[in-house]
Design a protein around this motif. Structure first.
Motif, PDB file in Angstrom:
ATOM      1  N   MET A 198       0.813  -1.148   0.174  1.00 30.70           N
ATOM      2  CA  MET A 198      -0.074  -0.019   0.072  1.00 30.70           C
ATOM      3  C   MET A 198       0.803   1.123  -0.099  1.00 30.70           C
ATOM      4  O   MET A 198       1.854   1.124   0.448  1.00 30.70           O
ATOM      5  CB  MET A 198      -0.923   0.167   1.424  1.00 30.70           C
ATOM      6  CG  MET A 198      -1.657  -1.250   1.351  1.00 30.70           C
ATOM      7  SD  MET A 198      -3.076  -1.493   0.154  1.00 30.70           S
ATOM      8  CE  MET A 198      -3.911   0.165   0.233  1.00 30.70           C
ATOM      9  N   GLY A 199       0.299   2.341  -0.575  1.00 26.88           N
ATOM     10  CA  GLY A 199       0.970   3.652  -0.525  1.00 26.88           C
ATOM     11  C   GLY A 199      -0.080   4.627  -0.356  1.00 26.88           C
ATOM     12  O   GLY A 199      -1.148   4.756  -0.812  1.00 26.88           O
ATOM     13  N   TRP A 200       0.518   5.851  -0.035  1.00 21.01           N
ATOM     14  CA  TRP A 200      -0.173   7.189   0.263  1.00 21.01           C
ATOM     15  C   TRP A 200       0.502   7.965  -0.725  1.00 21.01           C
ATOM     16  O   TRP A 200       1.648   8.342  -0.687  1.00 21.01           O
ATOM     17  CB  TRP A 200      -0.415   7.506   1.539  1.00 21.01           C
ATOM     18  CG  TRP A 200      -1.432   6.913   2.337  1.00 21.01           C
ATOM     19  CD1 TRP A 200      -1.183   6.040   3.433  1.00 21.01           C
ATOM     20  CD2 TRP A 200      -2.667   7.347   2.544  1.00 21.01           C
ATOM     21  NE1 TRP A 200      -2.433   5.749   4.037  1.00 21.01           N
ATOM     22  CE2 TRP A 200      -3.354   6.479   3.514  1.00 21.01           C
ATOM     23  CE3 TRP A 200      -3.573   8.006   1.833  1.00 21.01           C
ATOM     24  CZ2 TRP A 200      -4.793   6.555   3.721  1.00 21.01           C
ATOM     25  CZ3 TRP A 200      -4.935   8.211   1.980  1.00 21.01           C
ATOM     26  CH2 TRP A 200      -5.407   7.319   2.944  1.00 21.01           C
ATOM     27  N   PHE A 201      -0.465   8.716  -1.716  1.00 22.67           N
ATOM     28  CA  PHE A 201       0.177   9.718  -2.549  1.00 22.67           C
ATOM     29  C   PHE A 201      -0.566  10.871  -2.295  1.00 22.67           C
ATOM     30  O   PHE A 201      -1.769  11.066  -1.719  1.00 22.67           O
ATOM     31  CB  PHE A 201      -0.200   9.307  -3.720  1.00 22.67           C
ATOM     32  CG  PHE A 201       0.659   8.209  -4.514  1.00 22.67           C
ATOM     33  CD1 PHE A 201       0.283   7.059  -4.173  1.00 22.67           C
ATOM     34  CD2 PHE A 201       1.656   8.405  -5.640  1.00 22.67           C
ATOM     35  CE1 PHE A 201       1.291   5.837  -4.455  1.00 22.67           C
ATOM     36  CE2 PHE A 201       2.298   7.277  -5.905  1.00 22.67           C
ATOM     37  CZ  PHE A 201       2.308   6.056  -5.393  1.00 22.67           C
ATOM     38  N   ARG A 202      -0.075  12.340  -2.808  1.00 23.21           N
ATOM     39  CA  ARG A 202      -0.903  13.397  -2.884  1.00 23.21           C
ATOM     40  C   ARG A 202      -0.419  14.099  -4.062  1.00 23.21           C
ATOM     41  O   ARG A 202       0.472  13.872  -4.699  1.00 23.21           O
ATOM     42  CB  ARG A 202      -0.738  14.415  -1.663  1.00 23.21           C
ATOM     43  CG  ARG A 202       0.700  14.791  -1.781  1.00 23.21           C
ATOM     44  CD  ARG A 202       1.070  15.629  -0.226  1.00 23.21           C
ATOM     45  NE  ARG A 202       2.184  16.240  -0.237  1.00 23.21           N
ATOM     46  CZ  ARG A 202       2.818  16.900   0.839  1.00 23.21           C
ATOM     47  NH1 ARG A 202       2.132  16.823   1.937  1.00 23.21           N
ATOM     48  NH2 ARG A 202       4.046  17.403   0.775  1.00 23.21           N
ATOM     49  N   GLN A 203      -1.465  15.123  -4.476  1.00 26.84           N
ATOM     50  CA  GLN A 203      -1.520  15.821  -5.730  1.00 26.84           C
ATOM     51  C   GLN A 203      -2.218  17.088  -5.584  1.00 26.84           C
ATOM     52  O   GLN A 203      -3.406  17.311  -4.844  1.00 26.84           O
ATOM     53  CB  GLN A 203      -1.893  15.045  -6.790  1.00 26.84           C
ATOM     54  CG  GLN A 203      -1.999  15.452  -8.200  1.00 26.84           C
ATOM     55  CD  GLN A 203      -2.274  14.628  -9.319  1.00 26.84           C
ATOM     56  OE1 GLN A 203      -3.145  13.962  -9.119  1.00 26.84           O
ATOM     57  NE2 GLN A 203      -1.625  14.677 -10.561  1.00 26.84           N
ATOM     58  N   THR A 204      -1.244  18.323  -5.918  1.00 21.70           N
ATOM     59  CA  THR A 204      -1.916  19.449  -6.252  1.00 21.70           C
ATOM     60  C   THR A 204      -2.165  19.726  -7.539  1.00 21.70           C
ATOM     61  O   THR A 204      -1.499  19.116  -8.456  1.00 21.70           O
ATOM     62  CB  THR A 204      -0.935  20.484  -5.438  1.00 21.70           C
ATOM     63  OG1 THR A 204       0.305  20.337  -6.003  1.00 21.70           O
ATOM     64  CG2 THR A 204      -0.822  20.096  -3.741  1.00 21.70           C
ATOM     65  N   PRO A 205      -2.989  20.611  -7.852  1.00 22.89           N
ATOM     66  CA  PRO A 205      -3.129  21.141  -9.186  1.00 22.89           C
ATOM     67  C   PRO A 205      -2.124  21.478  -9.863  1.00 22.89           C
ATOM     68  O   PRO A 205      -0.962  22.414  -9.261  1.00 22.89           O
ATOM     69  CB  PRO A 205      -4.019  22.481  -9.146  1.00 22.89           C
ATOM     70  CG  PRO A 205      -4.892  22.131  -7.634  1.00 22.89           C
ATOM     71  CD  PRO A 205      -3.830  21.400  -7.107  1.00 22.89           C
ATOM     72  N   GLY A 206      -1.738  21.100 -11.133  1.00 18.36           N
ATOM     73  CA  GLY A 206      -0.596  21.232 -11.890  1.00 18.36           C
ATOM     74  C   GLY A 206       0.849  20.420 -11.589  1.00 18.36           C
ATOM     75  O   GLY A 206       1.679  20.669 -12.189  1.00 18.36           O
ATOM     76  N   LYS A 207       0.644  19.789 -10.533  1.00 13.44           N
ATOM     77  CA  LYS A 207       1.604  18.914 -10.204  1.00 13.44           C
ATOM     78  C   LYS A 207       1.392  17.435 -10.294  1.00 13.44           C
ATOM     79  O   LYS A 207       0.346  16.933 -10.221  1.00 13.44           O
ATOM     80  CB  LYS A 207       2.352  19.162  -8.863  1.00 13.44           C
ATOM     81  CG  LYS A 207       2.698  20.788  -8.687  1.00 13.44           C
ATOM     82  CD  LYS A 207       3.190  20.897  -7.248  1.00 13.44           C
ATOM     83  CE  LYS A 207       3.791  22.248  -6.908  1.00 13.44           C
ATOM     84  NZ  LYS A 207       4.491  22.424  -5.649  1.00 13.44           N
TER      85      LYS A 207
END
Length: 124
Positions: free
Chosen positions: A34-43
């Protein structure tokens, strides 16, 4: 097929803590890294933390090290991300992901299954 559902996001102030949860179904949870990711707009989506099937190994990206803790409960089919000392730059959509992997292996990529994400917003 694996279904992943994240929860626990929200609006918090800088310095607060949050615990994200990701409930899995459709496969034997202990068969999945399992993994946790994150994302912001444009990245691009960023891997924050990962955990092996039996919790023997964990990985943290530099941005997560020291403030975030990944854990899992195979009996509850759930993976967690405990976040402390949150900063405005932690504002993002947070996703959990899963893939088949060896028992002791950390998955740095190649995730096959993704949740829809949960929004975390940290105000200054």
């Amino acid at each position: 097929q694996v279904q992943l559902v994240e929860s626990g996001g929200g609006l918090v102030q800088a310095g607060d803590s949050l615990r994200l949860s990701c409930a899995a179904s459709g496969r034997t949870f202990s068969s999945l890294a399992m993994g946790w990711f994150r994302q912001t707009p444009g990245k691009e989506r960023e891997l924050l933390a990962a955990i092996s099937r039996g919790s023997l190994r964990t990985y943290y990206a530099g941005s997560a090290k020291g403030r975030f803790t990944i854990s899992r409960d195979n009996a509850q089919n759930t993976v967690y991300l405990q976040m402390i000392s949150l900063k405005p730059e932690d504002t993002a959509v947070y996703y959990c992901a899963a893939r088949d992997s060896g028992w002791d292996s950390i998955a740095f990529g190649g995730y096959d299954y993704w949740g829809r994400g949960t929004q975390v917003t940290v105000s200054s």
